[in-house]
Enzyme design. Structure first.
Site, mmCIF file in Angstrom:
data_model
loop_
_atom_site.group_PDB
_atom_site.id
_atom_site.type_symbol
_atom_site.label_atom_id
_atom_site.label_comp_id
_atom_site.label_asym_id
_atom_site.label_seq_id
_atom_site.Cartn_x
_atom_site.Cartn_y
_atom_site.Cartn_z
ATOM 1 N N HIS A 214 0.830 -1.202 0.000
ATOM 2 C CA HIS A 214 0.000 0.000 0.000
ATOM 3 C C HIS A 214 0.870 1.260 0.000
ATOM 4 O O HIS A 214 0.625 2.189 -0.775
ATOM 5 C CB HIS A 214 -0.904 -0.013 1.241
ATOM 6 C CG HIS A 214 -1.682 1.244 1.462
ATOM 7 N ND1 HIS A 214 -2.971 1.418 1.010
ATOM 8 C CD2 HIS A 214 -1.351 2.404 2.099
ATOM 9 C CE1 HIS A 214 -3.400 2.626 1.345
ATOM 10 N NE2 HIS A 214 -2.443 3.247 2.021
ATOM 11 N N GLU A 215 1.873 1.276 0.859
ATOM 12 C CA GLU A 215 2.727 2.459 0.952
ATOM 13 C C GLU A 215 3.561 2.667 -0.314
ATOM 14 O O GLU A 215 3.719 3.790 -0.790
ATOM 15 C CB GLU A 215 3.640 2.345 2.177
ATOM 16 C CG GLU A 215 2.896 2.481 3.492
ATOM 17 C CD GLU A 215 2.150 3.803 3.591
ATOM 18 O OE1 GLU A 215 2.781 4.863 3.416
ATOM 19 O OE2 GLU A 215 0.933 3.776 3.814
ATOM 20 N N HIS B 139 1.577 4.346 -3.010
ATOM 21 C CA HIS B 139 1.556 5.812 -2.983
ATOM 22 C C HIS B 139 2.731 6.387 -3.784
ATOM 23 O O HIS B 139 2.583 7.371 -4.514
ATOM 24 C CB HIS B 139 1.652 6.324 -1.543
ATOM 25 C CG HIS B 139 0.354 6.279 -0.785
ATOM 26 N ND1 HIS B 139 -0.784 6.911 -1.217
ATOM 27 C CD2 HIS B 139 0.037 5.684 0.401
ATOM 28 C CE1 HIS B 139 -1.761 6.709 -0.334
ATOM 29 N NE2 HIS B 139 -1.292 5.964 0.646
ATOM 30 N N GLU C 260 -5.936 7.059 -1.232
ATOM 31 C CA GLU C 260 -5.965 5.849 -0.414
ATOM 32 C C GLU C 260 -6.519 4.664 -1.209
ATOM 33 O O GLU C 260 -5.977 3.564 -1.164
ATOM 34 C CB GLU C 260 -6.819 6.082 0.833
ATOM 35 C CG GLU C 260 -6.124 6.879 1.909
ATOM 36 C CD GLU C 260 -4.863 6.192 2.391
ATOM 37 O OE1 GLU C 260 -4.961 5.082 2.946
ATOM 38 O OE2 GLU C 260 -3.785 6.750 2.208
#
Length: 266
Positions: A124-125, A128, A186
């Protein structure tokens, strides 16, 4: 005549800026990101160096082996060189920064049950970063000239300008300012991260279990830092569940290609 000429020049410059600033994220979304990537990467590098000087780095061998194993599998799918550091901090938090930096807190390592749950957060990070969300936020909120100023200011994170800079990179809670990623960012990071972990051979179905654990942990007396800077919405799990079947196909392809990570939590 001079005013008309100036207006034409301004419109031309704006048109060039818009055309050169438009980019496409890994999900196919068009974004406006006109900060030079090299400058944003430098901001990430500086912010990471600041953190390494201000936060104790974990010397726990098992934690480090576990985190590096998971992060390395994710990084191989992305390419490039990534530095991974485990911070001795009880917070349930992790982040990835432009310039190839990944930070994971010991508190998060203690929370997860297995490699797949940790891969959910790291994927997920990194999502980004791949989607250039930091660049997009700098471009949208500050403009090019202000952004260049922040590149210089990030070397002094305790200043107001420096705090704004690190906040826009996604680690603002470290300095007392929380500028959370938008719901759009997100959701996009969830999608990219889910596919990324699956391509690395991790089980995407564990993503739901991870977010449920994070939600449960947030019910305690202290809010979960990860959720305070990365808002969890009621639609997140539904969106993940809807995408898991496709991600599982990616995992099957990964396993067929010999990608079978075996990262053991100590």
């Amino acid at each position: 005549m001079l005013i008309q000429l100036c207006l034409k020049m301004c419109l031309l410059l704006l048109s060039v800026l818009f055309l050169t600033a438009c980019a496409t994220t890994p999900t196919g979304r068009t974004q406006l990101a006109f900060m030079p990537d090299a400058e944003v990467n430098n901001m990430g590098l500086q912010a990471f160096e600041n953190l390494k000087h201000e936060k104790p780095i974990s010397r726990n061998v098992q934690d480090n082996q576990f985190v590096h194993c998971v992060a390395s599998a994710i990084a191989r799918e992305v390419g490039g060189e990534w530095e991974v550091v485990v911070f001795e901090d009880p917070a349930l938090n992790a982040f990835a920064l432009p310039g190839g930096k990944i930070g994971v807190y010991a508190g998060l390592v203690n929370l997860v049950d297995n490699q797949d749950q940790l891969a959910t957060v790291i994927g997920h990070e990194v999502g980004h970063v791949l989607a250039r969300h930091s660049n997009e936020r700098l471009s949208q909120q500050l403009g090019a000239q202000a952004g260049i100023t922040l590149v210089q200011a990030i070397a002094a994170p305790q200043t107001a300008m420096g705090q704004t800079a690190v906040s826009l990179l996604g680690i603002g809670a470290e300095y007392g300012i929380i500028l959370p990623f938008s719901r759009l960012h997100e959701s996009e990071a969830d999608t990219i991260g889910l596919d990324l972990m699956a391509k690395a051979g991790f089980n995407p179905a564990e993503s739901v279990a991870l977010w449920l654990k994070m939600e449960q942990a947030s019910q305690g007396p202290r809010p979960v830092e990860f959720l305070s800077t990365h808002p969890s919405h009621t639609t997140r799990i539904k969106d993940l569940q809807a995408r898991i079947p496709k991600a599982q196909q990616l995992q099957q392809q990964a396993k067929a290609a010999g990608k079978n990570p075996h990262c053991v939590k100590g």
